[in-house]
Scaffold this active site. Structure first.
Site, PDB file in Angstrom:
ATOM      1  N   ILE A 267       0.818  -1.215   0.000  1.00  0.00           N
ATOM      2  CA  ILE A 267       0.000   0.000   0.000  1.00  0.00           C
ATOM      3  C   ILE A 267       0.853   1.267   0.000  1.00  0.00           C
ATOM      4  O   ILE A 267       0.329   2.360  -0.142  1.00  0.00           O
ATOM      5  CB  ILE A 267      -0.981   0.050   1.188  1.00  0.00           C
ATOM      6  N   SER A 268       2.172   1.118   0.148  1.00  0.00           N
ATOM      7  CA  SER A 268       3.048   2.283   0.256  1.00  0.00           C
ATOM      8  C   SER A 268       3.576   2.705  -1.114  1.00  0.00           C
ATOM      9  O   SER A 268       4.357   1.987  -1.737  1.00  0.00           O
ATOM     10  CB  SER A 268       4.216   1.972   1.183  1.00  0.00           C
TER      11      SER A 268
ATOM     12  N   GLN B  64       7.460   3.006  -0.903  1.00  0.00           N
ATOM     13  CA  GLN B  64       8.172   1.729  -0.929  1.00  0.00           C
ATOM     14  C   GLN B  64       8.148   1.115  -2.326  1.00  0.00           C
ATOM     15  O   GLN B  64       9.128   0.528  -2.776  1.00  0.00           O
ATOM     16  CB  GLN B  64       7.573   0.764   0.094  1.00  0.00           C
TER      17      GLN B  64
ATOM     18  N   CYS C  51      12.876  -2.060  21.297  1.00  0.00           N
ATOM     19  CA  CYS C  51      12.631  -3.301  20.544  1.00  0.00           C
ATOM     20  C   CYS C  51      13.828  -4.246  20.667  1.00  0.00           C
ATOM     21  O   CYS C  51      13.652  -5.461  20.843  1.00  0.00           O
ATOM     22  CB  CYS C  51      12.329  -2.998  19.082  1.00  0.00           C
TER      23      CYS C  51
END
Length: 198
Positions: free
Chosen positions: A7-8, A11, A169
């Site tokens: 969807i990018s 990208q 993270c």
């Protein structure tokens, strides 16, 4: 030949530049709309999902898996690469959800297995989690080393948030409270089994 779905716009533009001249069809759409771009129901030999499951949300896991199944040949393989949690939850870290990954959520093995039930045989499950904190630390070192070139565009607030995100993270993987899984799934089970290369 490959069909890439994302969807990018940014990208996809990056991927198109890097893959110029290769037999790749780039489709900018939500994964739930892929059948519009495959009206003849062509089945693929392989389907790969890299870092996507974390973004579909627990209510959509089954539909996500069904779409992969519907687009895969009976003898095909589905590789699903996802970060996951050790326990089942129905919410995400509020800070990460607000600032980094809107609508993001990490699945548990139980949730992935439930979504796969009666659709896929789990041929292989590999956990890379213990190694992933090294990746995040390398990303942070690279980001930190090049911050002087980025700070005018992004500002101090972004630096603090991105540093917190990458290092927290890394800590999650180092403490083994989050994992990085690679599932290899087949619609019917591979005769004589699937041989994983490690």
């Amino acid at each position: 030949s490959v069909t890439a779905v994302n969807i990018s716009q940014q990208q996809m533009e990056y991927a198109q530049e890097k893959c110029r001249g290769l037999p790749i069809d780039f489709v900018i759409t939500d994964y739930r709309n892929v059948e519009k771009y495959n009206p003849n129901g062509i089945k693929f030999d392989k389907v790969a999902s890299i870092g996507m499951c974390e973004h579909v949300g627990h209510r959509n896991y089954r539909d996500f898996i069904k779409i992969a199944h519907a687009n895969l040949s009976e003898s095909g393989l589905f590789l699903m690469h996802t970060i996951g949690k050790n326990r089942t939850v129905h919410f995400a870290d509020p800070w990460i959800r607000k600032y980094i990954f809107p609508q993001g959520m990490l699945p548990s093995i139980k949730q992935v297995a439930g979504a796969c039930e009666n659709l896929f045989v789990v041929e292989d499950l590999h956990n890379f989690g213990a190694d992933y904190d090294k990746t995040l630390m390398a990303w942070f070192d690279n980001f930190n080393r090049h911050w002087s070139q980025l700070k005018e565009k992004y500002g101090e607030r972004f630096y603090r948030m991105w540093k917190y995100y990458l290092l927290s993270c890394a800590g999650g993987f180092r403490s083994r409270s989050i994992q990085l899984w690679q599932f290899v799934l087949s619609p019917q089970g591979k005769i004589n089994g699937y041989r994983s290369i490690r």
